[in-house]
Scaffold this active site. Structure first.
Site, PDB file in Angstrom:
ATOM      1  N   ASP A  25      57.508  70.931  30.534  1.00 15.08           N
ATOM      2  CA  ASP A  25      57.443  71.532  29.200  1.00 15.08           C
ATOM      3  C   ASP A  25      57.249  73.035  29.382  1.00 15.08           C
ATOM      4  OD1 ASP A  25      56.816  72.474  26.690  1.00 15.08           O
ATOM      5  OD2 ASP A  25      55.512  70.791  26.167  1.00 15.08           O
ATOM      6  N   GLU A  70      44.224  73.001  29.072  1.00 16.47           N
ATOM      7  CA  GLU A  70      45.335  72.487  28.263  1.00 16.47           C
ATOM      8  C   GLU A  70      44.897  71.114  27.796  1.00 16.47           C
ATOM      9  OE1 GLU A  70      47.485  70.467  26.683  1.00 16.47           O
ATOM     10  OE2 GLU A  70      48.790  70.078  28.403  1.00 16.47           O
ATOM     11  N   GLU A 120      43.391  62.091  21.453  1.00 16.90           N
ATOM     12  CA  GLU A 120      42.753  62.031  22.765  1.00 16.90           C
ATOM     13  C   GLU A 120      41.412  62.757  22.811  1.00 16.90           C
ATOM     14  OE1 GLU A 120      46.389  61.269  25.913  1.00 16.90           O
ATOM     15  OE2 GLU A 120      45.683  63.321  25.642  1.00 16.90           O
ATOM     16  N   HIS A 160      56.657  68.729  24.676  1.00 21.28           N
ATOM     17  CA  HIS A 160      56.437  67.290  24.871  1.00 21.28           C
ATOM     18  C   HIS A 160      55.542  66.701  23.781  1.00 21.28           C
ATOM     19  CE1 HIS A 160      52.616  68.681  26.562  1.00 21.28           C
ATOM     20  NE2 HIS A 160      52.196  67.436  26.534  1.00 21.28           N
TER      21      HIS A 160
END
Length: 624
Positions: free
Chosen positions: A296, A388, A397, A557
């Protein structure tokens, strides 16, 4: 940083010519990046989450003096409010909260429910001398009562600090053993060091009373911790016995191989025990997920460009990389001149990262630590935190929670986070292909009807690419997240929104995505600042969008997150879709999201839409 693989094309993936043509046909125009600020309300955790620390003063609260739940009386602090409610109106809030075992959200709902009742019938509420709440009352689960009835209501953030502060109530609970008294082999209460002290003045007696109360609170906390640890160990033992031991028994050869490999570890190697149930971290142990993220270019080059274009920010500094993965961000920082990089990850991938760092000659600068950032010990404070952490719809998440913990534990005064700010945005699309794929597919499956397969299928939010030319409304901000100041509590939110149709068309799905900014000083990016490269360069900023774009090289992504409607809304230019967006962590799995959209259509000509199907709706979605 999402490793979740869902349906839909991925950047750089192969496909047939027909599929490729169809794919490209969906991306022929660019999206306008003009932001429109939504009219949003405060969430149950406070939409102005970056100011929570400022709300608490020495008394545990600030702002306007708190008001009685039932009448117009004003008091100096929350304790006086609750005492007044007990004596005058016959309602003991703290006892009710304890008896019904209300959690934080339910307590908020209770306060707002009572205020709503008093607001609707003020004279009756003021005269009533006895109030009660039944266990399992429906309003305790109704998110409508998470909205504050009174703006900046002091009670909404003061009641937790008042639980059991009354010494009589505390002593009663400890003596009766109904909540905190240890049982059986649990902790034994030590003899009080204050029990033999005699007092001579009223001030000494008051001081001794405070010391005893503090001692009781400490003992109660130790009891609860002991009980929690025992319960967790029992749960862990049961899970291991019923699941993991069976796996080992069914695979003796594999178990033996693992043992042999452990015995062959090099001398001095630290073998870290594995969390057998930690599927999240295990999911990031495989190379293919990291390759997908590294491929990405928008994502990876976004970080690289910020670090390389601002080397003076990193030169000679100590940097913390949270969730370092392969170590790519750590090596960017080291190459930019960082004096020391501390790289943390709780996945097996850290062992490959260690080899990557040695292979590139950064072992003297980068030190790797395996563990959870919430638990790990580091040797020093840091000047920059890079990570990230972003997931689908930004918050899937829940890794931002860990980054904020790292900020609070390890960031030195004046330090910055990279990225420094993110923003969740929403628009709407007319693309019906997702509806066709999800619903209409089951109307004819090899000549058979399978209508039952449609049940609840639209509740799962769809992660896929959206064509810019299908967007039919303006774009609004659902949530602005300044990383320097936002709290973990502020990541659940409720926001009012208003989308305006830009042309005569229909809406088949709401579309969510996020934008990301990097700043040199960590200061907030104003809401009217866009994400176009030219604008970023003119302001000395770095950043990228995950929104709909017209070329594959600009796709990420993360794709976009779609909330598909069962029936399209046919609208005209100028019509509005007005509603409220709810986003909460799932109670069973805090890394998943429960989402809700409540909306109604407001026609520009003022015509009534109440009788028209789909013009008003309350929809539930989730990301798992």
């Amino acid at each position: 940083m999402s490793g979740r693989i869902l349906q839909g094309s991925t950047a750089g993936g192969s496909s047939s010519n027909a599929d490729s043509a169809a794919f490209n046909a969906r991306r022929q125009s660019t999206i306008s990046q003009a932001y429109t600020q939504s009219e949003y309300s405060e969430s149950e955790l406070g939409e102005q989450d970056n100011t929570w620390d400022d709300w608490e003063d020495e008394e545990g609260m600030s702002g306007a003096d708190p008001k009685c739940l039932f009448c117009s009386s004003i008091f100096e602090d929350a304790r006086q409010v609750f005492d007044h409610c007990t004596k005058v109106h016959g309602f003991d809030f703290l006892k009710t909260r304890h008896t019904l075992k209300l959690d934080f959200y339910q307590s908020i709902r209770l306060i707002n429910y009572l205020r709503r009742q008093a607001e609707q019938a003020p004279l009756e509420a003021e005269k009533t001398t006895s109030w009660s709440v039944a266990a399992g009352a429906e309003f305790l689960q109704d998110d409508e009562y998470l909205r504050p009835v009174i703006e900046d209501d002091s009670l909404l953030f003061a009641f937790e600090d008042l639980d059991f502060e009354d010494s009589g109530e505390q002593d009663r609970i400890l003596e009766e053993g109904d909540v905190l008294m240890p049982q059986g082999d649990a902790l034994k209460r030590p003899e009080s060091q204050w029990s033999k002290i005699e007092t001579k003045t009223e001030l000494e007696a008051q001081l001794l009373k405070e010391l005893r109360l503090a001692e009781e609170k400490l003992f109660a906390a130790e009891v609860q911790l002991s009980q929690t640890e025992a319960q967790f160990e029992e749960y862990r033992t049961r899970v291991k016995a019923s699941f993991f031991d069976n796996l080992v028994a069914s695979a003796p050869e594999q178990s033996s191989l693992a043992k042999d490999e452990a015995e062959e570890e090099e001398p001095g190697t630290v073998v870290v025990p594995q969390d057998e149930g930690n599927y999240y971290f295990n999911s990031y142990a495989h190379s293919d997920i990291h390759q997908q993220m590294l491929n990405d270019r928008v994502r990876t080059e976004g970080y690289r460009d910020f670090i390389y274009e601002n080397k003076d920010v990193f030169k000679g500094k100590t940097v913390l990389d949270v969730g370092c993965g392969t170590g790519i961000l750590s090596m960017f920082a080291a190459r930019a001149g960082a004096a020391k990089v501390l790289s943390v990850d709780n996945s097996d991938i850290i062992e490959k990262a260690r080899k990557n760092i040695v292979e590139n000659g950064f072992q003297d600068i980068i030190t790797l630590y395996r563990g959870k950032i919430e638990e790990i010990k580091l040797p020093c404070k840091v000047d920059v935190i890079i990570s990230e952490w972003m997931g689908y719809f930004l918050l899937y998440e829940a890794m931002l929670d860990s980054v904020l913990v790292a900020r609070d534990r390890f960031l030195a005064p004046g330090g910055i986070l990279a990225p420094s700010q993110t923003r969740i945005l929403m628009t709407a699309s007319s693309d019906e292909s997702f509806l066709e794929d999800s619903i209409h597919y089951w109307n004819d499956v090899y000549g058979f009807k399978m209508s039952t397969m449609k049940d609840n299928v639209l509740q799962e939010a769809v992660v896929d690419f959206v064509s810019p030319e299908t967007l039919v409304t303006d774009t609004v901000c659902l949530k602005d997240l300044p990383h320097q100041t936002i709290t973990v509590a502020g990541l659940d939110f409720i926001t009012d929104f208003e989308l305006t149709m830009q042309r005569d068309d229909h809406i088949s799905a709401f579309v969510g995505y996020f934008d990301t900014w990097f700043t040199r000083d960590g200061k907030d990016v104003p809401l009217d600042v866009g994400i176009e490269k030219k604008e970023l360069q003119s302001l000395g900023l770095n950043g990228f969008t995950t929104g709909p774009v017209h070329t594959r090289s600009e796709e990420t992504h993360w794709k976009q997150t779609m909330f598909v409607l069962e029936k399209a809304l046919v609208l005209q230019k100028g019509d509005k879709v007005k509603g409220t967006f709810y986003c909460h962590k799932n109670h069973m799995n805090p890394r998943a999201l429960d989402l809700r959209i409540v909306y109604e259509v407001i026609k520009k000509d003022g015509s009534d839409v109440s009788a028209q199907d789909g013009m008003k709706a309350d929809l539930q979605f989730y990301l798992r």
